[in-house]
Each structure stands twice: as structure tokens, then as C-alpha cells.
Design a protein around this motif. Structure first.
Motif: not given
Length: 175
Positions: A41-42, A85-93, A110-116
Motif C-alpha cells: 500500500s502506498p 528476507v526483505f528486498v528494498v528498492c527506491v520505487n513506489d509501492a 520474500v517481502r518486497f519493500i518500497a522505499d519511495d
């Protein structure tokens, strides 16, 4: 005119990446617990205030090449004591969720995490200027082993276009 605006935008992005960058995270540091990242969720932000032993992997962005290893190697990582396991990237949710679903249509633990806004990655000192290729500052490729909120190991790629040190098969040998 377009060239001047483009040049100004690139300069601003590079300056922003430099200004907001913190010192590089190192073993023994506490993981930042500010609520800045999102999953699915954004609007729902949370902190990666972790308990147990976790692996946080940073990638330059969703849909960039070479980013499926953590899904493939998930069970082996769990066998080595990793809880999440968390995969973080600088993108929106929205983009991060679409990326996760394209990589694992049947789901993945695996949890995909947005660091927008890049706040989490920047707080680790791992934001880099990628405006020439990706248009904005993004995460450097990294892997952090974190136990109960304290960084145990920092694994970095010299070149974020490659996966050598942060490949799951290599990270497993360090656990």
C-alpha cells in the motif's frame, strides 16, 4: 530549453543524493526504525524494526536485471537461520508490488519493500546517484544481515549493475 531543464534536473538529483546521504552503515549499527517504507500500500508506512535474524537486500530498482536470487534461494537462507528476507528498492509501492507479482505469480515469502523517497536507503548511507540510467538517485546494491535490529554484516557491490558479492549463493556462505 529542454536540454537546460534536463541538465538542471540531473544536477538537482545528484545534489539531493549527496545532501541526504548519511554515513555508511557498518556492523554494530542499529537499523533505523523510522517509519518510511511501504509494502503493498502506498499509504501504509512502517519501520523495519526487526526481531530475529533477517536479510535486507537493496537493489537499484524494480524490474532491473539480476534480482531473482533471493526468491530462488529463500529456503536455503531459512536453513541458515534467516527469519525473513526483505528486498528494498527506491520505487513506489505499486511498482514494487507489480515487480514481486511478476517474479513470483504464485506468491513468495520474500517481502518486497518500497522505499519511495529513498529515506531508508539514505539513512544507511547507501543511496547513489543513478540519474544517468534510472533518472533519480536509487539504492546501491547491498545485503545486510540484521539480528534483533542490529547490523551484523554489510555486503556491498562495487558496481550496482552486477551481482557478485550480494548474490544469495555468496551471502549464504557468510551466515
Amino acid at each position: 530549453m529542454t536540454s537546460a531543464v534536463t541538465d538542471a534536473a540531473r544536477t538537482a538529483h545528484a545534489a539531493a543524493a549527496t545532501l541526504i546521504q548519511k554515513s555508511l552503515v557498518k556492523p554494530g549499527d542499529k537499523l533505523p526504525t523510522t517509519e518510511t517504507v511501504k509494502e503493498d500500500s502506498p499509504t501504509d508506512v512502517f519501520a523495519l524494526g526487526l526481531t530475529g535474524k533477517n536479510l535486507i537486500v537493496g537493489v537499484p530498482g524494480a524490474f532491473v536485471p539480476l534480482c531473482t536470487g533471493m526468491i530462488v534461494w529463500y529456503d536455503r537462507l531459512r536453513e541458515k537461520g534467516i527469519d525473513e528476507v526483505f528486498v528494498v528498492c527506491v520505487n513506489d509501492a505499486f511498482v514494487v508490488s507489480a515487480w514481486r507479482d511478476s517474479l513470483a505469480p504464485d506468491g513468495t515469502p520474500v517481502r518486497f519493500i518500497a522505499d519511495d523517497q529513498g529515506a531508508f536507503v539514505s539513512s544507511l548511507g547507501l543511496l547513489e546517484d543513478t540519474t544517468a540510467v534510472l533518472g533519480t538517485p536509487r539504492a546501491r546494491r547491498f545485503a545486510l544481515v540484521v539480528k534483533d535490529g542490529v547490523v551484523e554484516n554489510v555486503i556491498l557491490e562495487e558496481n550496482s549493475n552486477q551481482v557478485v558479492n550480494t548474490h544469495a549463493s555468496k551471502v549464504i556462505t557468510l551466515l
